[in-house]
Structure formats: structure tokens, C-alpha cells
Enzyme design. Sequence first.
Site, mmCIF file in Angstrom:
data_model
loop_
_atom_site.group_PDB
_atom_site.id
_atom_site.type_symbol
_atom_site.label_atom_id
_atom_site.label_comp_id
_atom_site.label_asym_id
_atom_site.label_seq_id
_atom_site.Cartn_x
_atom_site.Cartn_y
_atom_site.Cartn_z
ATOM 1 N N GLY A 126 4.546 12.644 -8.629
ATOM 2 C CA GLY A 126 5.865 12.593 -8.016
ATOM 3 C C GLY A 126 6.343 11.205 -7.632
ATOM 4 O O GLY A 126 6.114 10.212 -8.330
ATOM 5 N N ILE A 127 7.021 11.131 -6.494
ATOM 6 C CA ILE A 127 7.629 9.876 -6.053
ATOM 7 C C ILE A 127 6.574 8.806 -5.820
ATOM 8 O O ILE A 127 6.777 7.629 -6.157
ATOM 9 C CB ILE A 127 8.459 10.098 -4.776
ATOM 10 C CG1 ILE A 127 9.622 11.055 -5.049
ATOM 11 C CG2 ILE A 127 9.001 8.775 -4.241
ATOM 12 C CD1 ILE A 127 10.393 11.458 -3.801
ATOM 13 N N GLY A 128 5.439 9.172 -5.251
ATOM 14 C CA GLY A 128 4.397 8.188 -4.980
ATOM 15 C C GLY A 128 3.887 7.533 -6.244
ATOM 16 O O GLY A 128 3.719 6.305 -6.314
ATOM 17 N N TYR A 134 7.866 22.335 8.075
ATOM 18 C CA TYR A 134 8.054 21.131 7.270
ATOM 19 C C TYR A 134 9.200 20.280 7.829
ATOM 20 O O TYR A 134 9.059 19.064 8.017
ATOM 21 C CB TYR A 134 8.343 21.523 5.824
ATOM 22 C CG TYR A 134 8.626 20.371 4.899
ATOM 23 C CD1 TYR A 134 7.587 19.612 4.376
ATOM 24 C CD2 TYR A 134 9.929 20.039 4.539
ATOM 25 C CE1 TYR A 134 7.844 18.538 3.523
ATOM 26 C CE2 TYR A 134 10.196 18.982 3.689
ATOM 27 C CZ TYR A 134 9.154 18.230 3.180
ATOM 28 O OH TYR A 134 9.414 17.178 2.337
ATOM 29 N N GLY A 161 -0.220 8.814 -1.195
ATOM 30 C CA GLY A 161 0.230 10.004 -1.922
ATOM 31 C C GLY A 161 0.710 9.699 -3.322
ATOM 32 O O GLY A 161 1.809 10.107 -3.716
ATOM 33 N N LEU A 220 0.862 -1.184 0.000
ATOM 34 C CA LEU A 220 0.000 0.000 0.000
ATOM 35 C C LEU A 220 0.893 1.227 0.000
ATOM 36 O O LEU A 220 1.803 1.338 0.835
ATOM 37 C CB LEU A 220 -0.924 -0.001 1.218
ATOM 38 C CG LEU A 220 -1.924 1.145 1.338
ATOM 39 C CD1 LEU A 220 -3.180 0.690 2.097
ATOM 40 C CD2 LEU A 220 -1.343 2.376 2.039
ATOM 41 N N ILE A 221 0.654 2.144 -0.923
ATOM 42 C CA ILE A 221 1.456 3.357 -1.058
ATOM 43 C C ILE A 221 0.532 4.559 -0.951
ATOM 44 O O ILE A 221 -0.517 4.606 -1.609
ATOM 45 C CB ILE A 221 2.197 3.388 -2.406
ATOM 46 C CG1 ILE A 221 3.039 2.120 -2.589
ATOM 47 C CG2 ILE A 221 3.085 4.633 -2.504
ATOM 48 C CD1 ILE A 221 3.737 2.017 -3.934
#
Length: 281
Positions: free
Chosen positions: A16-18, A153, A12, A9-10
Site C-alpha cells: 500500500g501507501i507505505g 478505527y 508499515g 524512516l517509514i
Amino acid sequence: MSATPRTVLITGTSSGIGLAAAVAAARAGWRTVATLRDTSRAGALREAAAEAGVELDIRQLDVTDEASVTAAVDGVIADYGRLDAVVNNAGAGHLGTLENDSMEDIRDVMEVNFFGVLNVSKAALPHLRVGGGRLITVTSVGGVIGQPFNEAYCAAKFAVEGYMESLAPVARTLGVSVSVVEPGAVATEFVNNIGVDIEADLDAGPYTGALRRYIDRTVEQFLDGSAQTPASAAESVMEALHADRPAFRIQTTDWARTFVGTKLADTDGSAVQGLTGAWVA
């Protein structure tokens, strides 16, 4: 009978990276549950999967909503009977400084980038324990070195790194591997992701000059070709998924390794302060 595919499960995965990690995992044979807060933004994800000739199971998951997280994880178990890995990738950038930010701004950044990671990890751990799974979190070099105008952040990313560094030996006693992946500059939509209209929102009062210098330096870094591609950064996520004994801390480029190394060897803080101070002086 073929073995049941491993399930990851990923979070985002809209860009991009997701997005790149979801496609790469599916290409590598993982049953990939690609989640995002707003499934109406899954167009690019679907196109990338189609171009790669892979199938993704795209589902809604808002990392800041515990009920949404529980429903997503429970749904994966109900449908597939297993969860072998989680990649915490969902996050949000923020540009600002303490005197100008509201406390609500800062709490919002922590909610997405820190508590959101914990929401997903907590829901997943009972299932990861079953098969000796992997818990992978995409953090940032900003989780090791604090950076100007990224205070909230970086605080959230520091918190994630501290939490995962502390959790890792505990999880390992039950067979779960914990890793953090630390990208540097990635050629995604930097300006859009920080939630700031650079020209309209540049009035930072007494901090305006320093902010302009920081933005000029950062934008140049994203435009001069030194930022890596999302697909390149996703290779480090794949390393954490596939290595026999993945490292706890994985940088995605030589630059990131050198940058993070500055902090890890900087016992009195002077090297980091000299480095980042030059960005705004």
C-alpha cells in the site's frame, strides 16, 4: 565531497501507501529505511524497489513494541548518524460496532493506530530536532469524519490527529515540522486489511442490515475505480517531505478535500450526520 543523503524512516511498508512511499522517497534521493513488523512479508517491497532501480534499507519494527521501536531508531542513528524524517504509516483497519466489539478489540485498534504512532514519534523526535526534521503521519479522512462501523478505527485516527495538531506548534519552536496526510479510499487490500471475512462474519445481530448496506457501498467504492492508487497517495507524503513549508493537514485527492471540508464547516454536526447516515439507512 558529496553531501550526506537525508535519511527517512517509514513504518508499515509491506504494501500500500507505505510501500509506495518508500520507493518514491528512495527514487527522490532519500536514504530510506523501510520498516515492517514481519520482514518475511517484504517480498513485494523488494520487488518494487528492484523494478524502480532503487535501494532500500529494510528493517524490522513493531510499532506496538517500545523495545523494537527503540532498537530500530537507535540502529538508524548508529549506522547513518542522522534521522531527518519519519513517516508513520503502519496501521490496521477494523470493522465493527460498540455492542459487538470486545473492549480488547478496541484496545488493540488503539494500540496499533494511536499508541504505535506515539511510540515511533517519541523515539524519533530527539533526532529530528537536530536538523529541523519532519514528522509525517498518514491518518485518514476517518480521522476527521467518523464513519459507520469504523468506530474504533476512527477513534484512533481522531486521537492521532488531535495529538499531532496539538504537538505541531510545540515541535515547530524547535524546528520540527509536523504534518498529517489524509487519504480517502485507496485501492489496497480493503477486505484483507479490515480483518473480516465479509461472508462468514456478516452476522452482526440487529446491526446486520446496516452493516450489509455499509459494506456494499464501500466495496463498490473500491471496485468502481474511484479509489486512488497507493502511488498517487504517496505523492502527498512526498509533498510533506519536500515542501518548504508543508501544511499541517494534507488531503490526497479533491474528493478527500471536499469530504473533510464538510466536517470543518459543520459547526452543529448535522451535515456529517446526514452524510454518513445515508450510508446505512
